[in-house]
Design a protein around this motif. Structure first.
Motif, PDB file in Angstrom:
ATOM      1  N   ILE A  54       4.130  -1.766  -3.999  1.00  0.00           N
ATOM      2  CA  ILE A  54       4.718  -2.321  -2.765  1.00  0.00           C
ATOM      3  C   ILE A  54       4.393  -3.816  -2.706  1.00  0.00           C
ATOM      4  O   ILE A  54       3.211  -4.191  -2.662  1.00  0.00           O
ATOM      5  CB  ILE A  54       4.176  -1.615  -1.503  1.00  0.00           C
ATOM      6  N   TYR A  69      -3.939   2.535  -1.305  1.00  0.00           N
ATOM      7  CA  TYR A  69      -3.321   1.471  -2.092  1.00  0.00           C
ATOM      8  C   TYR A  69      -4.351   0.362  -2.283  1.00  0.00           C
ATOM      9  O   TYR A  69      -5.156   0.091  -1.386  1.00  0.00           O
ATOM     10  CB  TYR A  69      -2.127   0.857  -1.346  1.00  0.00           C
ATOM     11  N   THR A  96       5.764  10.229  -3.998  1.00  0.00           N
ATOM     12  CA  THR A  96       6.463   9.060  -3.475  1.00  0.00           C
ATOM     13  C   THR A  96       6.938   8.161  -4.615  1.00  0.00           C
ATOM     14  O   THR A  96       6.282   8.073  -5.656  1.00  0.00           O
ATOM     15  CB  THR A  96       5.549   8.243  -2.526  1.00  0.00           C
ATOM     16  N   GLU A 110       3.106   6.540  11.341  1.00  0.00           N
ATOM     17  CA  GLU A 110       2.264   6.076  10.224  1.00  0.00           C
ATOM     18  C   GLU A 110       1.115   5.245  10.776  1.00  0.00           C
ATOM     19  O   GLU A 110       1.252   4.580  11.809  1.00  0.00           O
ATOM     20  CB  GLU A 110       3.127   5.221   9.280  1.00  0.00           C
ATOM     21  N   ILE A 159       5.270  -1.271   6.024  1.00  0.00           N
ATOM     22  CA  ILE A 159       4.071  -1.303   6.866  1.00  0.00           C
ATOM     23  C   ILE A 159       2.867  -1.686   6.004  1.00  0.00           C
ATOM     24  O   ILE A 159       2.043  -2.535   6.389  1.00  0.00           O
ATOM     25  CB  ILE A 159       3.848   0.084   7.532  1.00  0.00           C
ATOM     26  N   LYS A 167       6.204  -6.369   2.415  1.00  0.00           N
ATOM     27  CA  LYS A 167       7.247  -5.333   2.521  1.00  0.00           C
ATOM     28  C   LYS A 167       6.666  -4.045   3.111  1.00  0.00           C
ATOM     29  O   LYS A 167       5.594  -3.591   2.685  1.00  0.00           O
ATOM     30  CB  LYS A 167       7.827  -4.992   1.148  1.00  0.00           C
TER      31      LYS A 167
HETATM   32  N1  SME Z   1       5.879   3.791   4.651  1.00  0.00           N
HETATM   33  C1  SME Z   1       5.135   2.846   3.870  1.00  0.00           C
HETATM   34  C2  SME Z   1       5.399   3.036   2.398  1.00  0.00           C
HETATM   35  C3  SME Z   1       4.403   3.888   1.728  1.00  0.00           C
HETATM   36  S1  SME Z   1       4.618   5.528   2.037  1.00  0.00           S
HETATM   37  O1  SME Z   1       4.260   5.774   3.457  1.00  0.00           O
HETATM   38  C4  SME Z   1       3.744   6.480   1.064  1.00  0.00           C
HETATM   39  C5  SME Z   1       5.497   1.446   4.269  1.00  0.00           C
HETATM   40  O2  SME Z   1       6.421   1.224   5.065  1.00  0.00           O
HETATM   41  O3  SME Z   1       4.856   0.524   3.771  1.00  0.00           O
END
Ligand code: SME
Length: 151
Positions: free
Chosen positions: A69, A45, A64, A107, A75, A73
């Motif tokens: 994002i 990202y 996805t 993650e 992770i 907001k």
């Molecule tokens: N889980 C991530 C969102 C992005 S996806 O993992 C592709 C988050 O809480 O920011």
């Protein structure tokens, strides 16, 4: 494959100048996803222009909905403002988490700096509970440093 064996491959991919930056980043996502068993979704990202939001540039893994994002907001959005690595051993224990797939258990997000500025991040989702260690952090910091050199 071991991180030390993947590092030269990451460097080779990124510094092959005939491909576009997005293609090279995609190839890095593919390399990591193919060779590290617990890396099930790998994506980059980046800050979306002047907006306080992240935009998905490229990824390997399940499709996805979270292409954009907002900062703060999930992770990813938290890392955009904290400038710090974020390991989540158990995503269900997180309040501020954006779920992509019910299969995801954990993650890791590592920010990417260019000239000292947090301009993006690498995001890895795993279907394995609690797989990430400081070795993943050091490896992904290395990947991001190499990416920053071509941006
Ligand atoms: N889980 C991530 C969102 C992005 S996806 O993992 C592709 C988050 O809480 O920011």
């Amino acid at each position: 494959m071991l991180f030390k064996d993947l590092k030269p491959k990451v460097v080779d991919i990124l510094h092959t100048n005939s491909n576009s930056i997005t293609d090279r980043l995609h190839a890095v996502c593919q390399l990591l996803s193919d060779n590290i068993e617990y890396y099930d979704w790998v994506g980059f990202y980046f800050k979306n222009g002047d907006k306080e939001e992240l935009k998905l540039k490229t990824y390997v893994g399940e499709e996805t909905d979270h292409v954009i994002i907002p900062f703060g907001k999930g992770i990813c959005g938290q890392v955009a403002v904290s400038n710090e690595n974020f390991i989540v051993p158990d995503v269900q224990a997180q309040d501020n988490y954006i779920a992509c797939s019910f299969k995801v258990k954990s993650e890791i997000v590592v920010p990417l700096f260019k000239d000292g500025e947090n301009i993006g991040q690498i995001d890895i989702d795993s279907e394995t509970p609690d797989p990430f260690t400081d070795k993943d952090e050091r490896f992904l910091e290395f990947v991001n440093l190499e990416v920053a050199k071509i941006l």
